[in-house]
Design a protein around this motif. Structure first.
Motif, mmCIF file in Angstrom:
data_model
loop_
_atom_site.group_PDB
_atom_site.id
_atom_site.type_symbol
_atom_site.label_atom_id
_atom_site.label_comp_id
_atom_site.label_asym_id
_atom_site.label_seq_id
_atom_site.Cartn_x
_atom_site.Cartn_y
_atom_site.Cartn_z
ATOM 1 N N LYS A 117 -54.088 -121.643 -20.960
ATOM 2 C CA LYS A 117 -53.816 -121.139 -22.304
ATOM 3 C C LYS A 117 -54.418 -122.018 -23.396
ATOM 4 C CE LYS A 117 -50.934 -117.768 -21.007
ATOM 5 N NZ LYS A 117 -51.122 -116.338 -21.309
ATOM 6 N N ARG A 118 -54.643 -123.277 -23.077
ATOM 7 C CA ARG A 118 -55.274 -124.177 -24.039
ATOM 8 C C ARG A 118 -56.446 -124.877 -23.354
ATOM 9 N NH1 ARG A 118 -51.082 -127.407 -27.770
ATOM 10 N NH2 ARG A 118 -53.127 -127.987 -28.662
ATOM 11 N N ASP A 119 -56.781 -126.047 -23.799
ATOM 12 C CA ASP A 119 -57.972 -126.711 -23.269
ATOM 13 C C ASP A 119 -57.778 -127.094 -21.802
ATOM 14 O OD1 ASP A 119 -58.902 -126.448 -25.798
ATOM 15 O OD2 ASP A 119 -58.706 -128.558 -26.350
ATOM 16 N N ALA A 120 -58.872 -126.958 -21.051
ATOM 17 C CA ALA A 120 -58.889 -127.353 -19.637
ATOM 18 C C ALA A 120 -60.020 -128.349 -19.452
ATOM 19 C CB ALA A 120 -59.087 -126.139 -18.735
ATOM 20 N N GLU A 121 -59.660 -129.559 -19.054
ATOM 21 C CA GLU A 121 -60.644 -130.631 -18.954
ATOM 22 C C GLU A 121 -60.854 -131.020 -17.495
ATOM 23 O OE1 GLU A 121 -63.453 -132.971 -19.339
ATOM 24 O OE2 GLU A 121 -62.676 -132.122 -21.217
ATOM 25 N N PHE A 122 -62.101 -130.796 -17.023
ATOM 26 C CA PHE A 122 -62.492 -131.171 -15.670
ATOM 27 C C PHE A 122 -63.658 -132.159 -15.705
ATOM 28 C CE2 PHE A 122 -60.178 -127.277 -15.001
ATOM 29 C CZ PHE A 122 -59.591 -127.412 -13.761
ATOM 30 N N GLY A 123 -63.725 -132.973 -16.744
ATOM 31 C CA GLY A 123 -64.825 -133.905 -16.881
ATOM 32 C C GLY A 123 -64.866 -134.928 -15.756
ATOM 33 N N GLY A 158 -58.701 -121.666 -24.080
ATOM 34 C CA GLY A 158 -59.142 -122.784 -24.897
ATOM 35 C C GLY A 158 -60.510 -123.250 -24.454
ATOM 36 N N VAL A 159 -60.832 -124.479 -24.783
ATOM 37 C CA VAL A 159 -62.120 -125.057 -24.408
ATOM 38 C C VAL A 159 -62.096 -125.413 -22.926
ATOM 39 C CG1 VAL A 159 -63.707 -126.972 -24.788
ATOM 40 C CG2 VAL A 159 -62.522 -125.933 -26.728
ATOM 41 N N ALA A 160 -63.140 -125.025 -22.220
ATOM 42 C CA ALA A 160 -63.285 -125.359 -20.801
ATOM 43 C C ALA A 160 -64.350 -126.438 -20.682
ATOM 44 C CB ALA A 160 -63.662 -124.130 -19.990
ATOM 45 N N GLY A 161 -63.951 -127.610 -20.209
ATOM 46 C CA GLY A 161 -64.885 -128.724 -20.138
ATOM 47 C C GLY A 161 -65.130 -129.172 -18.708
ATOM 48 N N PHE A 162 -66.388 -129.139 -18.274
ATOM 49 C CA PHE A 162 -66.760 -129.588 -16.933
ATOM 50 C C PHE A 162 -67.882 -130.624 -17.025
ATOM 51 C CE2 PHE A 162 -64.597 -125.675 -16.069
ATOM 52 C CZ PHE A 162 -64.047 -125.822 -14.804
ATOM 53 N N GLU A 163 -67.871 -131.400 -18.075
ATOM 54 C CA GLU A 163 -68.940 -132.366 -18.303
ATOM 55 C C GLU A 163 -68.992 -133.407 -17.183
ATOM 56 O OE1 GLU A 163 -69.123 -135.573 -21.625
ATOM 57 O OE2 GLU A 163 -69.888 -133.695 -22.469
#
Length: 679
Positions: free
Chosen positions: A268-274, A291-296
């Motif tokens: 529902k909000r940001d998901a961080e997989f950095g 939300g923002v999906a981050g896989f950096e």
């Protein structure tokens, strides 16, 4: 020989303890806290005193049995003293079991802890069961050790819950548990399976640096606060299917050593997989990222699936590295998209893009068939490794043996290409038939296409050699399937389908227009050649038109092969010279003759000037002088001029034919040169 250092003596606990069984080797002895009014712990209290103590307890009373060793029978007797007649289950106030040891099964099923429950550093040597238990205040199991199974299904934790640095040596069951406040499993170790299916975390859930050595199941769990899994390690399969993350979800620098499933998860909000590492396959199918999906800087050593995923906001996936396939088929992108991948395959079949998108890739084969996009979408090859915001390059160790970072397009079938930009891509294997508005596609940079077979080949007794040009993969497939195909035409891959000249002609025509709009005349010329070839071989044209196209191809390569037109021009000129020498030039040039009559007595004389008809040649016709005259006639014919040479009747017709054909062939050669060099 040096003596080994003696083992350090045990440290006594901070409370007044029983010391039962102490010796010189173990001066501490039993660590159980004294029972109030006695000098022994509950385990070592004499029978009559123990009975009296247990009889003094009532439901809701508080207890303190820190460090006490419990047998299964002793624990049952203690809990029996707290049994509430109304429910039939134990009801305790504040419960202190810090550093306690439970020798047999520890069964707290359906118990209610009305005060704090403290089990720090406790040891459960057999199974521990807290099923359906209720903890109304803070509950602490930090550094506890569960040597058997730990069952907490359907338990309710209303206060803070701590399992930090706890060790579960066998299975751990938290199914349908309700954590109504923060839950902390930081640095916990799960040596067996860990099951949290349908659990509810109403506060923050902290699993940082946790170690999951068995299967991990969070399916259908709900995280209403932050969910933090940074630096955790999952040794075996991790299942997060149908989980709901109401707040931020953090998986930064997590290591998944086997498969990881996030199917139908709702972020529902940001998901961080950095910087996360997936050593097996990863599944995010049908997940929703609101939300923002981050896989950096993430690393996928197997496949990663995002099929049918819904990205509802701005998306920036990557830069990350995937040794297998990135599967986005059926995904929906609701906001601007930036995808930065180093991956072997990218599947975007039937994706929907509702905003601008930029896809930059390395080492990738892309399948974009039947994708739908309403705004400009760019697919480009990245020449150098991706760079993180910190300035550090993304490591590509998984591709160390593959120096070629080219990006290959596999299919654009079913795509509306009106907003599509392709930059620096290898299109030699791309399937184009069925693409809509292909004439509006923008080709930038060094986009390459398939080439025709090189070298000389033999078709029966006839030599065959192709002039290099850009071709479509589908033409390769069609020609490879012909009975007279020469080596070098590549056959269709499985699932590519069969298309023929009738379908390929409009594709060549559309790409020709795209090259023309891009002011790339040589490229446009190649696709015009391909279009004409497909028209010549199509089944739906009349024989007369096919004959005309065949002649056009044979004489000048559809006005694009200067060498062919010049070759025919040379042949025609040579034939003209030979025919002129043999039949067109007269035996001798006719001389003019003037005839007049002089009147008697003088006066005006009138002359009639005449020339004899040219005579057909006889004798030796192939002399240097006759060659010079024939060459002059031929050269004048090339530029559509009359030589003024006296010719026989046959020579007149030869010259007329030469003046018709040779200027046409010269014009075709000039046109071909222009088409190859014009920009």
């Amino acid at each position: 020989m040096p003596q080994p250092n003696p083992a350090p003596l045990p440290t006594p606990p901070a409370w007044r303890h029983c010391a039962h069984g102490s010796s010189s080797q173990d001066p501490v002895g039993c660590r159980g806290i004294h029972v109030p009014g006695h000098s022994a712990c509950l385990a070592h209290l004499a029978g009559a005193h123990r009975d009296a103590y247990l009889a003094s307890l009532a439901p809701g009373s508080s207890v303190n049995h820190r460090g006490t060793p419990f047998t299964e029978a002793l624990l049952a007797a203690l809990l029996g003293a707290f049994r509430d007649p109304a429910t039939g289950y134990a009801r305790l106030g504040t419960a202190e079991f810090v550093s306690a040891t439970f020798e047999g099964d520890a069964v707290f099923d359906s118990a209610t802890f009305e005060g704090d429950a403290r089990f720090e550093s406790a040891t459960f040597k057999n199974d521990a069961s807290f099923e359906s238990a209720t903890f109304k205040r803070d509950t602490v199991f930090d550094s506890a050790t569960f040597e058997g199974d730990a069952w907490l299904e359907s338990a309710t934790f209303e206060g803070y819950t701590g399992f930090a640095s706890a060790t579960f040596k066998s299975g751990a069951g938290f199914g349908a548990v309700a954590f109504k406040n923060d839950a902390r499993f930081v640095s916990a170790t799960f040596e067996g399976d860990a099951r949290f299916e349908s659990a509810t975390f109403e506060g923050d859930a902290r699993f940082e640096s946790a170690l999951f050595e068995g299967d991990t199941v969070f399916e259908s769990a709900t995280f209403e606060g932050d969910a933090r899994f940074e630096w955790a390690t999952f040794e075996r399969v991790a299942r997060f299917g149908e989980v709901t993350f109401e707040d931020d979800a953090g998986f930064g620098e997590v290591t998944f050593k086997s498969g990881a499933g996030f199917g139908a998860v709702a972020f529902k909000r940001d998901a961080e997989f950095g910087s996360v590492t997936f050593e097996g396959d990863a599944w995010f199918g049908a997940a929703t990222f609101e939300g923002v999906a981050g896989f950096e800087a993430a690393t996928f050593k197997g496949d990663v699936e995002f099929e049918r995923v819904a990205f509802e906001r701005t998306v920036r996936l990557g830069p990350f590295v995937c040794a297998g396939r990135v599967m986005l088929s059926g995904a929906v992108f609701g906001g601007p998209v930036t995808l930065l991948f180093t991956a072997r395959h990218l599947e975007c079949r039937r994706t929907r893009w509702s905003s601008t998108a930029e896809i930059r890739l390395r080492h990738t084969t892309v399948d974009f068939s039947h994708a739908v996009f309403e705004y400009p979408l760019t697919i480009a090859a990245e020449t150098a490794p991706f760079t993180l915001p910190s300035g550090q390059q993304v490591a590509e160790a998984l591709f160390a043996t593959e120096p070629d970072a080219a990006v290959r397009m596999a299919s654009l079938r079913g795509v509306d290409a009106a907003h599509l930009v392709l930059s620096d891509l290898d299109l030699s294997e791309c399937l184009f038939t069925g693409t809509v508005h292909l004439d509006q596609v923008r080709l930038e940079g060094a986009c390459s296409f398939a080439a025709v077979p090189s070298g000389r080949h033999w078709r029966g007794w006839r030599p065959v050699q192709f002039t290099q040009r850009r071709t479509l993969a589908e033409e390769h497939h069609w020609r490879a399937g012909q009975p007279t195909a020469v080596p070098g035409w590549n056959g269709a891959a499985s699932g590519a389908g069969r298309v023929g000249p009738l379908q390929l002609a409009p594709v060549y025509r559309a790409l020709r227009k795209a090259f023309e709009d891009g002011k790339h005349e040589p490229g446009a010329a190649d696709f015009y050649y391909g279009e004409m070839e497909m028209r010549r071989h199509a089944d739906d044209i009349p024989r007369s038109e096919r004959s005309l196209l065949t002649a056009y191809w044979a004489l000048s390569g559809y006005g694009l092969r200067a060498s062919r037109a010049l070759g025919w021009l040379a042949v025609t000129m040579l034939a003209t010279i030979v025919l002129m020498m043999g039949f067109g030039l007269p035996q001798n040039d006719p001389k003019q003759r003037a005839i007049g009559t002089v009147p008697a007595g003088g006066g005006k004389v009138t002359f009639e000037i005449d020339k004899a008809d040219p005579q057909n040649p006889t004798g030796n016709r192939f002399t240097g002088k006759r060659f010079e005259k024939a060459l002059k006639v031929t050269l004048n014919s090339v530029v559509f001029r009359s030589s003024g040479q006296d010719l026989t009747t046959a020579g007149t017709y030869i010259e007329m034919t030469s003046r018709l054909t040779e200027p046409i062939l010269l014009g075709l050669a000039i046109l071909a040169v222009r088409n190859r060099v014009k920009r």
